[in-house]
Design a protein around this motif. Structure first.
Motif, PDB file in Angstrom:
ATOM      1  N   GLN A  68       0.825  -1.265  -0.082  1.00 17.51           N
ATOM      2  CA  GLN A  68       0.048  -0.118   0.070  1.00 17.51           C
ATOM      3  C   GLN A  68       1.014   1.323  -0.121  1.00 17.51           C
ATOM      4  OE1 GLN A  68      -3.510   0.087  -0.210  1.00 17.51           O
ATOM      5  NE2 GLN A  68      -2.831   2.121  -0.744  1.00 17.51           N
ATOM      6  N   GLN A  69       2.167   1.110   0.751  1.00 21.56           N
ATOM      7  CA  GLN A  69       2.773   2.472   0.863  1.00 21.56           C
ATOM      8  C   GLN A  69       3.611   2.449  -0.644  1.00 21.56           C
ATOM      9  OE1 GLN A  69       3.503   4.555   3.376  1.00 21.56           O
ATOM     10  NE2 GLN A  69       4.420   5.640   1.701  1.00 21.56           N
ATOM     11  N   GLN A  70       3.859   1.376  -1.317  1.00 25.33           N
ATOM     12  CA  GLN A  70       4.477   1.549  -2.556  1.00 25.33           C
ATOM     13  C   GLN A  70       3.216   2.262  -3.416  1.00 25.33           C
ATOM     14  OE1 GLN A  70       6.546  -1.752  -4.104  1.00 25.33           O
ATOM     15  NE2 GLN A  70       6.777  -2.740  -2.026  1.00 25.33           N
ATOM     16  N   ILE A  71       2.054   1.690  -3.349  1.00 23.40           N
ATOM     17  CA  ILE A  71       1.081   2.409  -4.359  1.00 23.40           C
ATOM     18  C   ILE A  71       0.813   3.749  -3.962  1.00 23.40           C
ATOM     19  CG2 ILE A  71      -1.315   2.277  -4.740  1.00 23.40           C
ATOM     20  CD1 ILE A  71      -1.583  -0.605  -4.231  1.00 23.40           C
ATOM     21  N   ASN A  72       0.898   3.969  -2.685  1.00 22.44           N
ATOM     22  CA  ASN A  72       0.681   5.694  -2.360  1.00 22.44           C
ATOM     23  C   ASN A  72       2.030   6.460  -3.165  1.00 22.44           C
ATOM     24  OD1 ASN A  72      -1.320   5.018  -1.145  1.00 22.44           O
ATOM     25  ND2 ASN A  72      -0.528   4.912   1.034  1.00 22.44           N
ATOM     26  N   ASN A  73       3.046   5.614  -2.956  1.00 19.08           N
ATOM     27  CA  ASN A  73       4.222   6.658  -3.583  1.00 19.08           C
ATOM     28  C   ASN A  73       4.198   6.704  -5.083  1.00 19.08           C
ATOM     29  OD1 ASN A  73       5.371   6.802  -0.840  1.00 19.08           O
ATOM     30  ND2 ASN A  73       6.737   4.848  -1.273  1.00 19.08           N
ATOM     31  N   LEU A  74       3.755   5.562  -5.667  1.00 18.00           N
ATOM     32  CA  LEU A  74       3.822   5.405  -7.197  1.00 18.00           C
ATOM     33  C   LEU A  74       2.561   6.575  -7.655  1.00 18.00           C
ATOM     34  CD1 LEU A  74       4.002   1.797  -8.068  1.00 18.00           C
ATOM     35  CD2 LEU A  74       5.667   3.632  -8.751  1.00 18.00           C
ATOM     36  N   GLN A  75       1.420   6.672  -6.757  1.00  9.78           N
ATOM     37  CA  GLN A  75       0.369   7.666  -7.127  1.00  9.78           C
ATOM     38  C   GLN A  75       0.934   8.972  -7.029  1.00  9.78           C
ATOM     39  OE1 GLN A  75      -2.583   6.447  -4.377  1.00  9.78           O
ATOM     40  NE2 GLN A  75      -3.715   5.420  -5.895  1.00  9.78           N
ATOM     41  N   GLU A  76       1.682   9.337  -6.234  1.00 11.83           N
ATOM     42  CA  GLU A  76       2.252  10.790  -5.868  1.00 11.83           C
ATOM     43  C   GLU A  76       3.225  10.930  -7.159  1.00 11.83           C
ATOM     44  OE1 GLU A  76       4.147  11.108  -2.294  1.00 11.83           O
ATOM     45  OE2 GLU A  76       2.355  10.823  -0.921  1.00 11.83           O
ATOM     46  N   LYS A  77       4.136  10.064  -7.617  1.00  8.56           N
ATOM     47  CA  LYS A  77       4.807  10.117  -8.784  1.00  8.56           C
ATOM     48  C   LYS A  77       4.162  10.164  -9.879  1.00  8.56           C
ATOM     49  CE  LYS A  77       8.765   7.773  -6.645  1.00  8.56           C
ATOM     50  NZ  LYS A  77       9.713   6.610  -6.617  1.00  8.56           N
ATOM     51  N   LEU A  78       2.820   9.426 -10.011  1.00  8.76           N
ATOM     52  CA  LEU A  78       2.153   9.464 -11.322  1.00  8.76           C
ATOM     53  C   LEU A  78       1.433  11.141 -11.504  1.00  8.76           C
ATOM     54  CD1 LEU A  78       1.127   7.757 -13.728  1.00  8.76           C
ATOM     55  CD2 LEU A  78      -0.873   6.993 -12.186  1.00  8.76           C
ATOM     56  N   GLN A  79       1.140  11.470 -10.356  1.00  6.26           N
ATOM     57  CA  GLN A  79       0.462  13.014 -10.543  1.00  6.26           C
ATOM     58  C   GLN A  79       1.400  13.984 -11.285  1.00  6.26           C
ATOM     59  OE1 GLN A  79      -1.203  14.223  -6.905  1.00  6.26           O
ATOM     60  NE2 GLN A  79      -2.947  12.947  -6.958  1.00  6.26           N
ATOM     61  N   ASN A  80       2.592  13.574 -11.086  1.00  5.58           N
ATOM     62  CA  ASN A  80       3.667  14.426 -11.863  1.00  5.58           C
ATOM     63  C   ASN A  80       3.719  14.067 -13.186  1.00  5.58           C
ATOM     64  OD1 ASN A  80       4.192  15.644  -9.416  1.00  5.58           O
ATOM     65  ND2 ASN A  80       5.859  14.380  -8.825  1.00  5.58           N
ATOM     66  N   CYS A  81       3.292  12.941 -13.634  1.00  4.96           N
ATOM     67  CA  CYS A  81       3.323  12.586 -15.054  1.00  4.96           C
ATOM     68  C   CYS A  81       1.839  12.781 -15.631  1.00  4.96           C
ATOM     69  CB  CYS A  81       3.826  11.133 -15.093  1.00  4.96           C
ATOM     70  SG  CYS A  81       5.418  10.742 -14.319  1.00  4.96           S
ATOM     71  N   THR A  82       1.153  13.182 -15.119  1.00  6.42           N
ATOM     72  CA  THR A  82      -0.391  13.454 -15.818  1.00  6.42           C
ATOM     73  C   THR A  82      -0.819  14.983 -15.671  1.00  6.42           C
ATOM     74  OG1 THR A  82      -1.218  12.896 -13.572  1.00  6.42           O
ATOM     75  CG2 THR A  82      -0.886  10.983 -15.125  1.00  6.42           C
ATOM     76  N   ALA A  83      -1.747  15.164 -16.290  1.00  6.09           N
ATOM     77  CA  ALA A  83      -2.357  16.529 -16.351  1.00  6.09           C
ATOM     78  C   ALA A  83      -3.797  16.653 -16.853  1.00  6.09           C
ATOM     79  CB  ALA A  83      -1.163  17.450 -17.093  1.00  6.09           C
ATOM     80  N   CYS A  84      -4.463  17.662 -16.650  1.00  6.79           N
ATOM     81  CA  CYS A  84      -5.736  17.706 -17.259  1.00  6.79           C
ATOM     82  C   CYS A  84      -5.718  18.679 -18.330  1.00  6.79           C
ATOM     83  CB  CYS A  84      -6.850  18.174 -16.145  1.00  6.79           C
ATOM     84  SG  CYS A  84      -7.001  17.247 -14.799  1.00  6.79           S
ATOM     85  N   PRO A  85      -6.632  18.525 -19.364  1.00  9.97           N
ATOM     86  CA  PRO A  85      -6.674  19.335 -20.476  1.00  9.97           C
ATOM     87  C   PRO A  85      -7.046  20.817 -19.960  1.00  9.97           C
ATOM     88  CG  PRO A  85      -7.869  17.435 -20.937  1.00  9.97           C
ATOM     89  CD  PRO A  85      -7.498  17.456 -19.487  1.00  9.97           C
ATOM     90  N   ASP A  86      -7.009  21.792 -20.691  1.00 12.40           N
ATOM     91  CA  ASP A  86      -7.103  23.125 -20.405  1.00 12.40           C
ATOM     92  C   ASP A  86      -8.555  23.424 -20.079  1.00 12.40           C
ATOM     93  OD1 ASP A  86      -4.427  24.161 -20.825  1.00 12.40           O
ATOM     94  OD2 ASP A  86      -4.825  24.748 -22.876  1.00 12.40           O
ATOM     95  N   VAL A  87      -8.938  24.250 -19.192  1.00 13.63           N
ATOM     96  CA  VAL A  87     -10.174  24.495 -18.584  1.00 13.63           C
ATOM     97  C   VAL A  87     -10.706  23.202 -17.791  1.00 13.63           C
ATOM     98  CG1 VAL A  87     -10.694  25.953 -20.642  1.00 13.63           C
ATOM     99  CG2 VAL A  87     -11.859  23.672 -20.502  1.00 13.63           C
TER     100      VAL A  87
END
Length: 211
Positions: A68-87
């Motif tokens: 679970q800790q590894q999943i949490n760490n990967l989720q945090e890293k993944l957020q830096n690799c993802t984004a939302c479209p404009d607006v």
């Protein structure tokens, strides 16, 4: 001595008591001792097995917490690799687009689908807060009873809408009202409405991975 022994023999016989012959009693004790040893060994084996299972259970708990800790760490890293479209508005691992015009349910669904999204469905507390800040007073929720009259399910998952999500007395429109609308003034609880009415809506989709 012989006479005393004979007397005891006849006395016990007359009283209906078993006569100890010096042989049967030791045999019974030996059988009981053997049974005791067998059950004691079985109990020890079971205790050992229980100890091993408890240790394994503890190890599995530790492994689960580590994963679970590894999943949490990967989720945090993944957020830096993802984004939302404009607006689109980011929240956790998802993106939200609030409509700028009202539409029928089917039109809203089509607009969201063409954007790779779906109409917002069962809202988490953070989603309710987001909708309260950015939404209007009444908004479509992606739930209908089109599959079975009177049984409301979320369009994307098919899971049933909880009874507690409805305003008291709802849904009550029968076949004339088959789509769900959330009321801001009633903490986003639901009313049923005709699907051809027009309301605002929110599209939801997962954050996009950056290339």
């Amino acid at each position: 001595m012989f006479l005393i022994t004979i007397a005891i023999y006849f006395f016990n016989t007359a009283q209906g008591q078993p006569i100890y012959d010096g042989m049967s009693f030791p045999f019974r004790c030996k059988e009981q001792q053997n049974a005791y040893n067998i059950y004691k060994e079985r109990n020890q084996a079971l205790q050992l097995e229980l100890t091993l299972l408890q240790e394994r259970h503890g190890n599995l708990i530790d492994q689960g917490q580590s994963l679970q800790q590894q999943i949490n760490n990967l989720q945090e890293k993944l957020q830096n690799c993802t984004a939302c479209p404009d607006v689109w508005i980011p929240l956790e691992n998802n993106c939200y687009l609030f409509s700028n015009a009202s539409a029928t349910f089917d039109a809203a669904k089509d607009i969201c689908n063409r954007a790779g999204a779906y109409i917002l469905e069962d809202q988490s507390p953070r989603e309710k807060s987001l909708t309260k800040t950015n939404g209007t007073n009444r908004m479509w929720i992606g739930a209908t009873d089109n599959r079975q009259e009177g049984v409301y399910v979320y369009e994307s998952t098919g899971s049933r809408v909880n009874n507690s999500d409805w305003v008291t007395g709802q849904p009550n429109g029968g076949r004339n009202e088959s789509c769900a609308v959330a009321y801001k003034e009633e903490n986003w609880q639901l009313h049923d409405y005709p699907c051809n009415y027009k309301f605002d809506y929110v599209c939801k989709k997962s954050r996009e991975i950056l290339v």
